[in-house]
Write an enzyme that holds these catalytic residues in place. Structure first.
Site, mmCIF file in Angstrom:
data_model
loop_
_atom_site.group_PDB
_atom_site.id
_atom_site.type_symbol
_atom_site.label_atom_id
_atom_site.label_comp_id
_atom_site.label_asym_id
_atom_site.label_seq_id
_atom_site.Cartn_x
_atom_site.Cartn_y
_atom_site.Cartn_z
ATOM 1 N N ASP A 19 12.592 -3.664 2.058
ATOM 2 C CA ASP A 19 12.061 -2.794 2.798
ATOM 3 C C ASP A 19 13.254 -2.443 3.797
ATOM 4 O OD1 ASP A 19 9.678 -3.076 1.822
ATOM 5 O OD2 ASP A 19 8.593 -3.582 3.629
ATOM 6 N N ILE A 37 0.781 -1.274 -0.037
ATOM 7 C CA ILE A 37 -0.161 0.071 -0.047
ATOM 8 C C ILE A 37 0.867 1.307 0.043
ATOM 9 C CG2 ILE A 37 -1.680 1.411 1.469
ATOM 10 C CD1 ILE A 37 -3.142 -0.947 0.355
ATOM 11 N N GLY A 38 1.945 1.090 0.610
ATOM 12 C CA GLY A 38 2.984 2.365 0.630
ATOM 13 C C GLY A 38 3.494 2.639 2.108
ATOM 14 N N LYS A 51 12.139 -2.416 10.505
ATOM 15 C CA LYS A 51 11.048 -3.168 9.975
ATOM 16 C C LYS A 51 11.327 -4.525 10.441
ATOM 17 C CE LYS A 51 8.649 -4.937 6.476
ATOM 18 N NZ LYS A 51 7.138 -4.623 6.087
ATOM 19 N N GLY A 97 4.987 -2.019 10.209
ATOM 20 C CA GLY A 97 4.494 -3.403 10.251
ATOM 21 C C GLY A 97 4.749 -4.192 9.216
ATOM 22 N N VAL A 98 3.759 -5.283 9.070
ATOM 23 C CA VAL A 98 4.160 -6.258 7.963
ATOM 24 C C VAL A 98 2.659 -6.541 7.537
ATOM 25 C CG1 VAL A 98 4.125 -8.212 9.406
ATOM 26 C CG2 VAL A 98 4.932 -8.166 7.448
ATOM 27 N N GLY A 99 2.537 -6.419 6.018
ATOM 28 C CA GLY A 99 1.116 -6.415 5.551
ATOM 29 C C GLY A 99 0.195 -5.531 6.293
ATOM 30 N N SER A 123 8.669 -10.599 5.256
ATOM 31 C CA SER A 123 8.672 -11.722 4.375
ATOM 32 C C SER A 123 8.874 -11.267 3.044
ATOM 33 C CB SER A 123 7.255 -12.150 4.189
ATOM 34 O OG SER A 123 6.623 -12.625 5.649
HETATM 35 N N1 LIG Z 1 2.539 7.278 -4.832
HETATM 36 C C1 LIG Z 1 3.085 6.431 -5.427
HETATM 37 N N2 LIG Z 1 3.488 6.369 -6.660
HETATM 38 C C2 LIG Z 1 4.084 5.529 -7.276
HETATM 39 N N3 LIG Z 1 4.400 4.192 -6.585
HETATM 40 C C3 LIG Z 1 4.182 4.248 -5.543
HETATM 41 C C4 LIG Z 1 3.510 5.230 -4.690
HETATM 42 N N4 LIG Z 1 3.413 4.746 -3.467
HETATM 43 C C5 LIG Z 1 3.707 3.458 -3.209
HETATM 44 N N5 LIG Z 1 4.556 3.298 -4.481
HETATM 45 C C6 LIG Z 1 5.273 2.049 -4.798
HETATM 46 O O1 LIG Z 1 4.273 0.871 -4.489
HETATM 47 C C7 LIG Z 1 4.897 -0.071 -4.043
HETATM 48 C C8 LIG Z 1 4.465 -0.549 -2.727
HETATM 49 O O2 LIG Z 1 4.651 0.427 -1.892
HETATM 50 P P1 LIG Z 1 5.557 0.200 -0.490
HETATM 51 O O3 LIG Z 1 6.608 -1.093 -0.820
HETATM 52 O O4 LIG Z 1 5.838 1.280 0.154
HETATM 53 O O5 LIG Z 1 4.050 -0.670 0.106
HETATM 54 P P2 LIG Z 1 4.267 -1.480 1.617
HETATM 55 O O6 LIG Z 1 3.076 -1.181 2.283
HETATM 56 O O7 LIG Z 1 5.429 -1.030 2.238
HETATM 57 O O8 LIG Z 1 4.255 -2.925 1.082
HETATM 58 P P3 LIG Z 1 4.727 -4.441 2.042
HETATM 59 O O9 LIG Z 1 3.351 -4.701 2.426
HETATM 60 O O10 LIG Z 1 5.056 -5.353 1.036
HETATM 61 O O11 LIG Z 1 5.448 -3.909 3.047
HETATM 62 C C9 LIG Z 1 6.437 0.063 -4.301
HETATM 63 O O12 LIG Z 1 6.813 -0.297 -5.416
HETATM 64 C C10 LIG Z 1 6.231 1.703 -4.019
HETATM 65 O O13 LIG Z 1 7.474 2.443 -4.705
HETATM 66 MG MG LIG Z 2 6.876 -2.227 3.089
#
Ligand SMILES: Nc1ncnc2c1ncn2[C@@H]1O[C@H](COP(=O)(O)OP(=O)(O)OP(=O)(O)O)[C@@H](O)[C@H]1O
Ligand SMILES: [Mg+2]
Length: 184
Positions: free
Chosen positions: A51, A13-14, A37, A117-119, A41
């Site tokens: 991460d 999600i980001g 972190k 967190g994770v997921g 996984s």
């Molecule tokens: N605003 C954005 N524009 C473009 N890409 C984005 C944007 N936000 C996130 N991303 C991309 O989406 C992907 C997922 O983002 P991120 O890794 O931050 O998610 P996460 O929630 O940390 O995932 P995980 O559950 O695997 O830890 C990444 O490749 C990130 O670069």
């Molecule tokens: Mg992440």
């Protein structure tokens, strides 16, 4: 010292984008930041985009395995929920040790601790605890990253009521605004 727990309504999600953006902005503002972190996984030690590696890079460090291990003690190669990955790879998440690991860093850090967190909120860490249990055990303010909350996600997000929740909408799209919202 101010801690925050960064979670989301699901995976990918980001969270890491928000975490690393906050680390960068806070360091620019002269703050001492620790970002962790603890559980990861799908970890590949050679992946500079993991991460753990991204977090280390956000505070100016070259990712190396020992450094990644120090911020991510529970690492799994298989990209499954931690309880399932641990069932295949060993080293289950020990919930009390996980909570203690986060608290130890809060005690050591000078300004701000960010824990990704994770997921999503309801991902199982082991067969008895979810990420939500982790957040509640810590009792830290929560940054909930999510572009929107679907009807399916809402009950999960509501679960954060037991914590101090600061929902961040469209966080991935506006990382700089996120920083201002949370820390202005
Ligand atoms: N605003 C954005 N524009 C473009 N890409 C984005 C944007 N936000 C996130 N991303 C991309 O989406 C992907 C997922 O983002 P991120 O890794 O931050 O998610 P996460 O929630 O940390 O995932 P995980 O559950 O695997 O830890 C990444 O490749 C990130 O670069
Ligand atoms: Mg992440």
């Amino acid at each position: 010292m101010q801690p925050f727990f960064i979670t989301s309504t699901g995976t990918n999600i980001g969270k890491t984008l928000v975490t690393t953006a906050l680390v960068w902005q806070l360091r620019q503002a002269g703050k001492m930041v620790t970002a962790l972190k603890p559980v990861i996984s799908g970890y590949d030690p050679n992946d500079a985009q993991s991460d753990s590696a991204l977090i280390l890079q956000s505070y100016g460090l070259t990712p190396a395995h020992d450094l990644a291990a120090s911020i991510s003690p529970w690492r799994y190669t298989i990209p499954l929920a931690p309880n399932m990955a641990a069932a295949k790879e060993g080293k289950p998440v020990e919930f009390e040790k996980l909570v203690a690991f986060c608290r130890e860093h809060m005690a050591l850090a000078s300004d701000i601790v960010l824990v990704e967190g994770v997921g999503g909120v309801m991902v199982p860490l082991d067969n008895a605890h979810t990420v939500l249990d982790w957040m509640v055990a810590l009792g830290w303010p929560v940054i909930l990253v999510g572009g929107y909350l679907s009807r399916r996600d809402q009950p999960y997000a509501d679960g954060t009521r037991g914590t101090q929740s600061a929902q961040v909408e469209n966080a991935g799209a506006h990382p700089q605004r996120v920083g201002r919202r949370c820390f202005a």
